[in-house]
Design an enzyme around this catalytic site. Structure first.
Site, short mmCIF file in Angstrom:
data_model
loop_
_atom_site.label_atom_id
_atom_site.label_comp_id
_atom_site.label_asym_id
_atom_site.label_seq_id
_atom_site.Cartn_x
_atom_site.Cartn_y
_atom_site.Cartn_z
N HIS A 30 0.86 -1.19 0.00
CA HIS A 30 0.00 0.00 0.00
C HIS A 30 0.90 1.24 0.00
O HIS A 30 2.14 1.13 -0.03
CB HIS A 30 -0.95 -0.02 1.19
CG HIS A 30 -0.27 -0.26 2.51
ND1 HIS A 30 0.57 0.66 3.09
CD2 HIS A 30 -0.29 -1.33 3.34
CE1 HIS A 30 1.03 0.18 4.23
NE2 HIS A 30 0.53 -1.03 4.39
N ALA A 31 0.28 2.40 0.08
CA ALA A 31 1.04 3.65 -0.04
C ALA A 31 2.11 3.78 1.05
O ALA A 31 3.13 4.44 0.85
CB ALA A 31 0.08 4.84 0.00
N HIS A 33 4.05 1.38 2.22
CA HIS A 33 5.27 0.70 1.73
C HIS A 33 5.96 1.55 0.67
O HIS A 33 7.18 1.66 0.65
CB HIS A 33 4.91 -0.66 1.09
CG HIS A 33 4.34 -1.66 2.03
ND1 HIS A 33 3.03 -2.05 2.00
CD2 HIS A 33 4.91 -2.38 3.03
CE1 HIS A 33 2.80 -2.97 2.92
NE2 HIS A 33 3.93 -3.18 3.56
N GLY A 144 8.60 0.80 8.91
CA GLY A 144 7.54 1.75 9.22
C GLY A 144 7.34 1.92 10.73
O GLY A 144 7.48 0.96 11.49
N ASP A 147 4.61 -0.23 12.81
CA ASP A 147 5.00 -1.41 13.59
C ASP A 147 6.08 -0.98 14.57
O ASP A 147 7.26 -1.32 14.44
CB ASP A 147 5.51 -2.52 12.65
CG ASP A 147 4.41 -3.03 11.74
OD1 ASP A 147 3.39 -3.51 12.25
OD2 ASP A 147 4.55 -2.90 10.51
N SER A 182 -2.52 -0.49 6.36
CA SER A 182 -1.99 -1.80 6.72
C SER A 182 -2.49 -2.81 5.69
O SER A 182 -3.64 -2.70 5.22
CB SER A 182 -2.51 -2.20 8.11
OG SER A 182 -2.38 -3.59 8.30
O1 PAF Z 1 6.79 -5.54 8.64
C1 PAF Z 1 6.77 -6.53 7.89
O2 PAF Z 1 6.19 -6.51 6.80
C2 PAF Z 1 7.48 -7.81 8.31
O3 PAF Z 1 7.38 -8.01 9.68
C3 PAF Z 1 8.95 -7.84 7.86
C4 PAF Z 1 9.78 -6.75 8.51
C5 PAF Z 1 9.04 -7.72 6.35
C6 PAF Z 1 9.59 -9.18 8.27
O4 PAF Z 1 8.89 -10.26 7.72
#
Ligand code: PAF
Length: 282
Positions: A30-31, A33, A144, A147, A182
């Protein structure tokens, strides 16, 4: 943009590179990322993204099987964002033998908050991220703030293992009603999607009250839990923590963060808000 599926291909493609900026993901992008890819591009090095749904970080009964796999559209988005290389291994490539060596983050980070409700999750995250770091050998890697606990686990792993990698945190991107972006938002039904923004509103209410001088953080968090439960959520936690240690705030805490995790139906959502101005709390 190259899309590679094996460690050998990746190693060959990266041979001779002076450095890379790395964005690890589980796909279904999504945006949020894409903003990490844009952040990575600012480092002036080739940008590598990984797409791997890591079984090690999912507990029994969690959503590993149904986690959306959308490689083709993910690659389109990454290419449009200027990513140079995508590493998208399958499980056998990442774990050719059972992963009996694992990274165990410190209890204080791994077994609290989300870790208390998802035993082994942060060990699974840290283990796969260490493997990905070893494969990609980046100079800088993006994670991000959404998390938040994961970000602190990774920072501590990099610190304790002396990994020569800068960890850069990207801001949480939000939908117009405040819901944090998310991949798991895709699980929400139409009415759940409307309700989902309440988690952010509750955290914002706590942050605003603390900034206005309210000192009883525990009471604020308990009231937010009650309102969420009355609205039909199953609440894992709402808590105020020191944003550097993730422990309960002390008078010495200079940065605070209020974090929450709660379920709407079968979807678990997490969110957090960092609180500026280090308001004092009881
Ligand atoms: O945040 C995520 O998407 C995952 O926990 C990661 C860091 C890619 C590890 O699998």
């Amino acid at each position: 943009m190259q899309v590679l599926h094996t460690a050998a291909e990746l190693r060959a493609a990266l041979a001779g590179r002076a450095g890379t900026a790395f964005v690890p993901t589980m796909g279904n992008l999504h945006a949020g990322h894409i903003s990490l890819v844009e952040l990575a591009k600012q480092h002036g090095q080739p940008v590598v993204a990984s797409i791997f749904v890591n079984p090690l970080q999912f507990g029994a009964g969690e959503d590993f099987e149904r986690y959306p796999r959308t490689l083709e559209s993910d690659c389109e988005k990454l290419s449009a964002a200027g990513c140079d290389l995508v590493f998208a291994p399958d499980v056998a490539e990442m774990y050719p033998v059972p992963q009996t060596f694992t990274v165990q983050p410190p209890d204080s980070l791994a077994n609290d908050l989300c870790g208390a409700f998802r035993p082994g999750h942060f060990s699974g995250v840290a283990t796969v991220v260490l493997k990905l770091f070893n494969l990609v050998q980046p100079h800088v890697a993006m994670f991000g703030r959404k998390d938040f606990q994961q970000l602190l686990v990774i920072r501590e792993m990099v610190r304790q293992f002396n990994l020569p990698i800068d960890i850069v945190a990207g801001d949480t991107l939000r939908e117009a009603d405040g819901l944090a972006m998310s991949s798991r938002n895709a699980y929400l039904g139409a009415s759940e999607r409307i309700q989902a923004a309440q988690l952010h509103r509750e955290l914002a209410t706590i942050a605003a009250a603390l900034q206005a001088g309210e000192r009883d953080a525990e009471a604020l968090c308990a009231a937010a839990c009650r309102r969420l439960k009355m609205a039909g959520w199953r609440v894992d936690y709402v808590a105020l923590r020191d944003a550097t240690t993730l422990q309960a705030p002390t008078p010495a805490s200079t940065r605070l963060v209020v974090l929450g995790a709660a379920w709407l139906g079968s979807t678990r959502l997490i969110d957090n808000l960092e609180i500026s101005g280090s308001p004092s709390t009881q």
